[in-house]
Design a protein around this motif. Structure first.
Motif, PDB file in Angstrom:
ATOM      1  N   TRP A  17       0.838  -1.191   0.000  1.00 19.52           N
ATOM      2  CA  TRP A  17       0.000   0.000   0.000  1.00 19.52           C
ATOM      3  C   TRP A  17       0.873   1.242   0.000  1.00 19.52           C
ATOM      4  CZ3 TRP A  17      -5.167  -0.022  -0.628  1.00 19.52           C
ATOM      5  CH2 TRP A  17      -5.865  -1.209  -0.369  1.00 19.52           C
ATOM      6  N   MET A  18       0.434   2.268  -0.707  1.00 12.08           N
ATOM      7  CA  MET A  18       1.130   3.543  -0.760  1.00 12.08           C
ATOM      8  C   MET A  18       0.506   4.515   0.241  1.00 12.08           C
ATOM      9  SD  MET A  18       3.558   3.352  -3.065  1.00 12.08           S
ATOM     10  CE  MET A  18       3.877   4.880  -3.965  1.00 12.08           C
ATOM     11  N   PRO A  19       1.228   5.583   0.619  1.00  7.01           N
ATOM     12  CA  PRO A  19       0.694   6.546   1.590  1.00  7.01           C
ATOM     13  C   PRO A  19      -0.621   7.190   1.171  1.00  7.01           C
ATOM     14  CG  PRO A  19       3.052   6.866   1.305  1.00  7.01           C
ATOM     15  CD  PRO A  19       2.623   5.880   0.260  1.00  7.01           C
ATOM     16  N   ASP A  20      -0.880   7.300  -0.134  1.00  8.16           N
ATOM     17  CA  ASP A  20      -2.109   7.950  -0.592  1.00  8.16           C
ATOM     18  C   ASP A  20      -3.291   6.981  -0.731  1.00  8.16           C
ATOM     19  OD1 ASP A  20      -1.395   6.477  -2.820  1.00  8.16           O
ATOM     20  OD2 ASP A  20      -1.267   8.184  -4.190  1.00  8.16           O
ATOM     21  N   GLY A  21      -3.120   5.726  -0.268  1.00 11.19           N
ATOM     22  CA  GLY A  21      -4.212   4.764  -0.331  1.00 11.19           C
ATOM     23  C   GLY A  21      -4.278   3.966  -1.610  1.00 11.19           C
ATOM     24  N   SER A  22      -3.328   4.183  -2.509  1.00  9.24           N
ATOM     25  CA  SER A  22      -3.243   3.350  -3.705  1.00  9.24           C
ATOM     26  C   SER A  22      -2.418   2.105  -3.395  1.00  9.24           C
ATOM     27  CB  SER A  22      -2.647   4.148  -4.869  1.00  9.24           C
ATOM     28  OG  SER A  22      -1.346   4.614  -4.541  1.00  9.24           O
ATOM     29  N   LEU A  23      -2.262   1.247  -4.389  1.00  6.55           N
ATOM     30  CA  LEU A  23      -1.707  -0.077  -4.148  1.00  6.55           C
ATOM     31  C   LEU A  23      -0.747  -0.449  -5.265  1.00  6.55           C
ATOM     32  CD1 LEU A  23      -2.140  -2.494  -2.143  1.00  6.55           C
ATOM     33  CD2 LEU A  23      -3.890  -3.310  -3.732  1.00  6.55           C
ATOM     34  N   LEU A  24       0.362  -1.114  -4.908  1.00  2.00           N
ATOM     35  CA  LEU A  24       1.338  -1.574  -5.887  1.00  2.00           C
ATOM     36  C   LEU A  24       1.376  -3.095  -5.926  1.00  2.00           C
ATOM     37  CD1 LEU A  24       4.412   0.676  -4.984  1.00  2.00           C
ATOM     38  CD2 LEU A  24       2.810   1.037  -6.871  1.00  2.00           C
ATOM     39  N   TYR A  65       6.108 -10.578 -13.427  1.00  2.00           N
ATOM     40  CA  TYR A  65       7.077 -10.599 -14.517  1.00  2.00           C
ATOM     41  C   TYR A  65       6.797  -9.439 -15.473  1.00  2.00           C
ATOM     42  CZ  TYR A  65      10.091 -12.319 -18.230  1.00  2.00           C
ATOM     43  OH  TYR A  65      11.087 -12.434 -19.170  1.00  2.00           O
ATOM     44  N   GLY A  66       7.779  -8.561 -15.626  1.00  2.00           N
ATOM     45  CA  GLY A  66       7.678  -7.525 -16.646  1.00  2.00           C
ATOM     46  C   GLY A  66       7.155  -6.185 -16.216  1.00  2.00           C
ATOM     47  N   LEU A  67       6.534  -6.074 -15.040  1.00  2.00           N
ATOM     48  CA  LEU A  67       6.006  -4.757 -14.670  1.00  2.00           C
ATOM     49  C   LEU A  67       5.612  -4.639 -13.204  1.00  2.00           C
ATOM     50  CD1 LEU A  67       2.354  -4.106 -15.805  1.00  2.00           C
ATOM     51  CD2 LEU A  67       3.302  -6.389 -15.731  1.00  2.00           C
ATOM     52  N   VAL A  68       5.582  -3.380 -12.751  1.00  2.00           N
ATOM     53  CA  VAL A  68       4.970  -2.978 -11.486  1.00  2.00           C
ATOM     54  C   VAL A  68       3.725  -2.174 -11.843  1.00  2.00           C
ATOM     55  CG1 VAL A  68       5.197  -1.520  -9.442  1.00  2.00           C
ATOM     56  CG2 VAL A  68       7.112  -2.964 -10.163  1.00  2.00           C
ATOM     57  N   SER A  69       2.592  -2.541 -11.248  1.00  2.00           N
ATOM     58  CA  SER A  69       1.328  -1.854 -11.529  1.00  2.00           C
ATOM     59  C   SER A  69       0.872  -1.064 -10.318  1.00  2.00           C
ATOM     60  CB  SER A  69       0.242  -2.855 -11.927  1.00  2.00           C
ATOM     61  OG  SER A  69       0.576  -3.504 -13.135  1.00  2.00           O
ATOM     62  N   GLU A  99      -8.906  -0.460 -13.881  1.00  2.00           N
ATOM     63  CA  GLU A  99      -7.655  -0.376 -14.621  1.00  2.00           C
ATOM     64  C   GLU A  99      -6.568   0.259 -13.751  1.00  2.00           C
ATOM     65  OE1 GLU A  99      -7.180  -1.625 -17.636  1.00  2.00           O
ATOM     66  OE2 GLU A  99      -9.267  -2.341 -17.637  1.00  2.00           O
ATOM     67  N   PRO A 100      -5.305  -0.131 -13.960  1.00  2.00           N
ATOM     68  CA  PRO A 100      -4.222   0.479 -13.173  1.00  2.00           C
ATOM     69  C   PRO A 100      -4.061   1.960 -13.493  1.00  2.00           C
ATOM     70  CG  PRO A 100      -3.335  -0.916 -14.910  1.00  2.00           C
ATOM     71  CD  PRO A 100      -4.813  -1.157 -14.888  1.00  2.00           C
ATOM     72  N   LEU A 101      -3.632   2.722 -12.495  1.00  2.00           N
ATOM     73  CA  LEU A 101      -3.338   4.135 -12.717  1.00  2.00           C
ATOM     74  C   LEU A 101      -2.187   4.289 -13.699  1.00  2.00           C
ATOM     75  CD1 LEU A 101      -3.507   5.369  -9.018  1.00  2.00           C
ATOM     76  CD2 LEU A 101      -5.276   5.593 -10.771  1.00  2.00           C
ATOM     77  N   ARG A 102      -1.195   3.418 -13.541  1.00  2.00           N
ATOM     78  CA  ARG A 102      -0.052   3.388 -14.464  1.00  2.00           C
ATOM     79  C   ARG A 102       0.682   2.068 -14.301  1.00  2.00           C
ATOM     80  NH1 ARG A 102       1.483   6.686 -10.224  1.00  2.00           N
ATOM     81  NH2 ARG A 102       0.399   8.394 -11.213  1.00  2.00           N
ATOM     82  N   ASN A 103       1.495   1.751 -15.287  1.00  2.00           N
ATOM     83  CA  ASN A 103       2.366   0.583 -15.237  1.00  2.00           C
ATOM     84  C   ASN A 103       3.817   1.025 -15.415  1.00  2.00           C
ATOM     85  OD1 ASN A 103       0.447  -1.582 -14.953  1.00  2.00           O
ATOM     86  ND2 ASN A 103      -0.128  -1.267 -17.095  1.00  2.00           N
ATOM     87  N   HIS A 104       4.703   0.410 -14.646  1.00  2.00           N
ATOM     88  CA  HIS A 104       6.138   0.616 -14.809  1.00  2.00           C
ATOM     89  C   HIS A 104       6.700  -0.680 -15.392  1.00  2.00           C
ATOM     90  CE1 HIS A 104       5.843   4.259 -12.366  1.00  2.00           C
ATOM     91  NE2 HIS A 104       5.182   3.544 -11.470  1.00  2.00           N
ATOM     92  N   PHE A 105       7.253  -0.612 -16.587  1.00  2.00           N
ATOM     93  CA  PHE A 105       7.651  -1.821 -17.302  1.00  2.00           C
ATOM     94  C   PHE A 105       9.122  -2.153 -17.080  1.00  2.00           C
ATOM     95  CE2 PHE A 105       3.962  -0.206 -19.599  1.00  2.00           C
ATOM     96  CZ  PHE A 105       3.184  -1.346 -19.680  1.00  2.00           C
ATOM     97  N   TRP A 106       9.390  -3.456 -17.087  1.00  2.00           N
ATOM     98  CA  TRP A 106      10.753  -3.953 -16.919  1.00  2.00           C
ATOM     99  C   TRP A 106      10.866  -5.289 -17.654  1.00  2.00           C
ATOM    100  CZ3 TRP A 106      15.582  -3.143 -15.884  1.00  2.00           C
ATOM    101  CH2 TRP A 106      16.416  -4.222 -15.557  1.00  2.00           C
TER     102      TRP A 106
END
Length: 345
Positions: free
Chosen positions: A154-161, A165-169, A177-184
């Motif tokens: 959980w993030m401080p603003d109440g969102s969630l990570l 494989y391949g990404l952090v959402s 839908e995810p707010l954003r995706n970080h790809f790897w």
């Protein structure tokens, strides 16, 4: 890289205030928010609760048939949640030790559990992210990921990570839908956000740590680890970031513009793979444990060793007391120790 160059034992030693014995390998330890109760998850599926004052066993249940893999307290300390390889989530009433709710979380074992400050329980099971209340009522089921989920926070603003494989959402409860995706391009094994939410870190099977800044588009990576990076920890103020891959612990300065272009403190203090890594919740002291049966305590602010404790069993779990005055260690043979520096006793 700078850091500790030798393996000499420091003068100060960690003193056990009490020692308890569970029945099997200690997977996880978790203090209640008040710091009066210590929860333990073991490899035989057990969930146990111990008293802080004397290490007395208050209750223990064989909760999960194939092993207890997740453990988390609700923010008010009213509930203890556990999850296991049997796909089940159990909510425990800490005083009585009785389960108040039990339900199937999904397909595959419960990898992680995490409570939001608002009292929402998040779980990852296989490729599924779900949100629950304390009674086990499903609040939201997200679309399954393309691969097994490995990280949850959980993030401080109440969102969630979540990581896979391949990404952090980055998710917002109530949104499909995810707010954003970080790809790897690789397999992400560990996930940790800085306390202020400014940085998101993930360790990979390829021996690389990737950092993304909260500001869109900024990222950096640290490579050259000798093994998979499974252990990440942030200092309480978000200034320092520690990583464990193989035998080495590295501590990066993430103040200012971040760690890019800087050299970490390199601490070759273990003789075997690191199994646990954790910053104190109130200081820049960091503890690490490994398969070499050594527990190492380091003052990262002043760059000096504080203590080394050598035992006969591998360290399997570490957990700081909420006030930072004690360090708790779990071992492969089921031993649990409540520790304090001799000079602080």
């Amino acid at each position: 890289m700078s850091g500790v160059t030798g393996r000499a034992e420091p003068r100060q030693q960690l003193v056990p205030l009490w020692v308890a014995h569970d029945r099997d390998y200690i997977n996880l330890l978790a203090w209640s928010p008040t710091g009066r109760l210590l929860a333990c998850a073991s490899a035989d599926g057990g969930v146990a609760l111990y008293s802080r004052d004397d290490g007395r066993l208050l209750w223990r249940h064989s909760a999960h048939g194939l092993g207890t893999t997740a453990l988390a307290w609700s923010p008010d300390g009213q509930w203890l949640s556990s999850g296991g390889q049997d796909d089940q989530i159990v909510i425990w009433e800490p005083v009585t030790g009785e389960p108040s709710a039990c339900w199937k979380a999904g397909r595959g074992w419960v990898e992680k559990l995490a409570w939001s400050p608002a009292g929402v329980l998040a779980s990852i099971t296989g490729r599924e992210l779900k949100l629950w209340d304390e009674r086990g009522s499903l609040q939201q089921a997200f679309e399954p990921a393309d691969s097994t989920l490995t990280g949850l926070e959980w993030m401080p603003d109440g969102s969630l990570l979540t990581s896979c494989y391949g990404l952090v959402s980055h998710w917002r409860p109530g949104k499909a839908e995810p707010l954003r995706n970080h790809f790897w391009k690789g397999s992400l094994l560990s996930l940790a956000a800085s306390p202020d939410g400014m940085w998101i870190a993930s360790g990979s099977q390829e021996g690389i740590v990737q950092l993304w800044a909260k500001s869109a588009g900024k990222s950096c990576q640290m490579s050259g680890y000798s093994a998979k990076v499974r252990h990440l920890s942030w200092s309480h103020d978000g200034q320092l970031f520690a990583t464990g891959g193989g035998e080495e612990m590295l501590i990066w300065d993430c103040g200012g513009e971040g760690p890019e272009g800087s050299e970490p403190d390199y601490l070759p203090v273990h003789l075997a793979t690191i199994t646990a890594l954790s910053f104190s919740p109130v200081s820049k002291w960091i503890a690490s444990g490994a398969e070499d049966c050594r527990l190492f305590l380091y003052d990262a602010a002043n760059r000096r060793q504080l203590a080394v404790l050598v035992d006969n069993e591998a360290v399997s779990a570490l957990c700081w007391h909420p006030q930072g005055e004690y360090l708790t260690a779990g071992y492969a043979d089921g031993t649990i120790k409540l520790l304090r520096l001799a000079s602080h006793g």
